[in-house]
Design a protein around this motif. Structure first.
Motif, mmCIF file in Angstrom:
data_model
loop_
_atom_site.group_PDB
_atom_site.id
_atom_site.type_symbol
_atom_site.label_atom_id
_atom_site.label_comp_id
_atom_site.label_asym_id
_atom_site.label_seq_id
_atom_site.Cartn_x
_atom_site.Cartn_y
_atom_site.Cartn_z
ATOM 1 N N VAL A 1 68.733 79.900 23.124
ATOM 2 C CA VAL A 1 68.842 79.105 22.074
ATOM 3 C C VAL A 1 67.877 78.630 21.298
ATOM 4 C CG1 VAL A 1 69.665 76.569 22.289
ATOM 5 C CG2 VAL A 1 70.581 78.365 24.073
ATOM 6 N N ARG A 2 66.617 78.416 21.547
ATOM 7 C CA ARG A 2 65.615 78.303 20.756
ATOM 8 C C ARG A 2 65.349 79.165 19.379
ATOM 9 N NH1 ARG A 2 62.716 75.789 24.847
ATOM 10 N NH2 ARG A 2 62.186 77.715 25.897
ATOM 11 N N GLU A 3 65.715 80.519 19.982
ATOM 12 C CA GLU A 3 65.586 81.305 18.797
ATOM 13 C C GLU A 3 66.976 81.425 17.990
ATOM 14 O OE1 GLU A 3 63.123 83.257 17.718
ATOM 15 O OE2 GLU A 3 61.866 82.526 19.095
ATOM 16 N N HIS A 4 68.065 81.071 18.516
ATOM 17 C CA HIS A 4 69.391 81.090 17.875
ATOM 18 C C HIS A 4 70.270 79.863 18.429
ATOM 19 C CE1 HIS A 4 68.546 85.353 16.922
ATOM 20 N NE2 HIS A 4 67.900 85.398 17.989
ATOM 21 N N ALA A 5 70.181 78.756 17.896
ATOM 22 C CA ALA A 5 70.655 77.608 18.187
ATOM 23 C C ALA A 5 72.244 77.689 18.068
ATOM 24 C CB ALA A 5 70.310 76.520 17.304
ATOM 25 N N GLU A 6 72.840 78.674 17.361
ATOM 26 C CA GLU A 6 74.243 78.873 17.147
ATOM 27 C C GLU A 6 74.741 79.574 18.498
ATOM 28 O OE1 GLU A 6 72.491 82.535 15.671
ATOM 29 O OE2 GLU A 6 72.143 80.622 15.590
ATOM 30 N N LEU A 7 74.148 79.969 19.254
ATOM 31 C CA LEU A 7 74.566 80.443 20.505
ATOM 32 C C LEU A 7 74.450 79.339 21.794
ATOM 33 C CD1 LEU A 7 72.944 83.973 20.430
ATOM 34 C CD2 LEU A 7 75.253 83.480 19.814
ATOM 35 N N LEU B 1 76.730 77.112 22.910
ATOM 36 C CA LEU B 1 77.712 77.052 23.704
ATOM 37 C C LEU B 1 78.010 78.440 24.538
ATOM 38 C CD1 LEU B 1 80.396 75.262 21.573
ATOM 39 C CD2 LEU B 1 79.159 74.326 23.512
ATOM 40 N N PRO B 2 78.159 79.488 23.952
ATOM 41 C CA PRO B 2 78.209 81.027 24.760
ATOM 42 C C PRO B 2 76.895 80.988 25.812
ATOM 43 C CG PRO B 2 78.281 81.318 22.428
ATOM 44 C CD PRO B 2 77.959 79.728 22.524
ATOM 45 N N VAL B 3 75.764 80.769 25.495
ATOM 46 C CA VAL B 3 74.517 80.774 26.601
ATOM 47 C C VAL B 3 74.906 80.067 27.739
ATOM 48 C CG1 VAL B 3 72.049 80.245 27.048
ATOM 49 C CG2 VAL B 3 73.010 81.512 24.972
ATOM 50 N N ALA B 4 75.354 78.702 27.262
ATOM 51 C CA ALA B 4 75.675 77.613 28.413
ATOM 52 C C ALA B 4 76.727 77.985 29.296
ATOM 53 C CB ALA B 4 76.062 76.275 27.859
ATOM 54 N N MET C 1 70.176 71.421 16.573
ATOM 55 C CA MET C 1 69.929 70.228 17.316
ATOM 56 C C MET C 1 69.292 70.087 18.749
ATOM 57 S SD MET C 1 72.077 66.558 17.777
ATOM 58 C CE MET C 1 71.665 65.292 18.540
ATOM 59 N N PHE C 2 70.304 71.077 19.256
ATOM 60 C CA PHE C 2 69.732 71.327 20.787
ATOM 61 C C PHE C 2 68.658 72.055 20.790
ATOM 62 C CE2 PHE C 2 69.968 73.464 24.780
ATOM 63 C CZ PHE C 2 70.266 72.285 25.746
ATOM 64 N N GLY C 3 68.444 72.942 19.814
ATOM 65 C CA GLY C 3 67.289 73.751 19.743
ATOM 66 C C GLY C 3 65.903 72.859 19.729
ATOM 67 N N ASP C 4 66.065 71.878 18.855
ATOM 68 C CA ASP C 4 64.877 70.882 18.638
ATOM 69 C C ASP C 4 64.697 70.121 19.958
ATOM 70 O OD1 ASP C 4 64.868 71.716 16.240
ATOM 71 O OD2 ASP C 4 66.042 70.186 15.395
#
Length: 213
Positions: free
Chosen positions: A166-172, A174-177, A1-4
């Motif tokens: 995050v665009r490539e790996h949306a599951e990341l 929270l860790p990226v933030a 969702m955030f990636g979108d």
């Protein structure tokens, strides 16, 4: 969702992002918007919208122009209003401690004026304090340009890297933030330590170190 969401933001024309960044960062130090909304966060969010190196550079250019405009406005306000700015209603709400913290930068070395951009709240007061203390515009602005360029470049680039991941790996998300937040906190802490009065090798405050009135 955030990636979108990031994909949607990245698809926006820079014609939209430029005025937003220009307006906010110009008001950041000229009228104290940075006392309410951290500019660091805005720069990182703006960086996440960049989809290519040229767009990153365009955002950095807009941010630097805005920083120069904001620093110029803040310096003018401090020089024109002087103590009235500090002791007026807005100045009292900001708090004497924050004003004193900004003044301390002038009792260190001139490079402290540049790294002040990495200190939330303090950097929004620095131009006004410089003007109020009578520091000539031509002496203040080179440090404002250096500091603003470094600050904008650091956080726009950080945002661009985080957004790309995050665009490539949306599951990341929270860790990226979390990493981005830790970088901001770590940089701010390092700057505070570097200009701390107790830092070994830092000059002792003296009346001679204050800018001429």
């Amino acid at each position: 969702m955030f990636g979108d969401l990031l994909d949607t933001l990245a698809a926006q024309d820079l014609v939209l992002m430029w005025p937003l960044l220009l307006a906010f960062l110009t008001l950041d130090a000229s009228v104290g918007v940075g006392l309410i909304v951290p500019g660091d966060a805005l720069l990182i969010v703006a960086g996440t919208t960049a989809g290519s190196p040229p767009e990153v550079l365009a955002l950095i250019a807009a941010g630097v122009v805005a920083c120069v405009a904001g620093a110029s406005g803040g310096h003018w306000a401090g020089r024109t209003l002087g103590p009235r700015l500090r002791h007026g209603r807005l100045g009292r709400r900001i708090g004497e401690e924050r004003w004193e913290r900004a003044e301390e930068l002038f009792e260190r070395s001139r490079w402290a004026l540049a790294v002040a951009y990495y200190l939330p709240v303090v950097h929004a007061l620095t131009p006004a304090v410089a003007g109020a203390l009578g520091m000539p515009y031509r002496r203040f602005m080179p440090w404002a340009v250096i500091g603003g360029t470094a600050w904008v470049s650091t956080y726009v680039t950080l945002g661009a890297v985080a957004g790309g991941v995050v665009r490539e790996h949306a599951e990341l998300l929270l860790p990226v933030a979390a990493v981005a937040a830790l970088v901001v906190v770590a940089v701010s802490a390092a700057v505070r330590r570097a200009i701390s009065p107790g830092r070994a090798g830092s000059p002792e405050p003296s009346s001679a170190s204050r800018p001429p009135r």
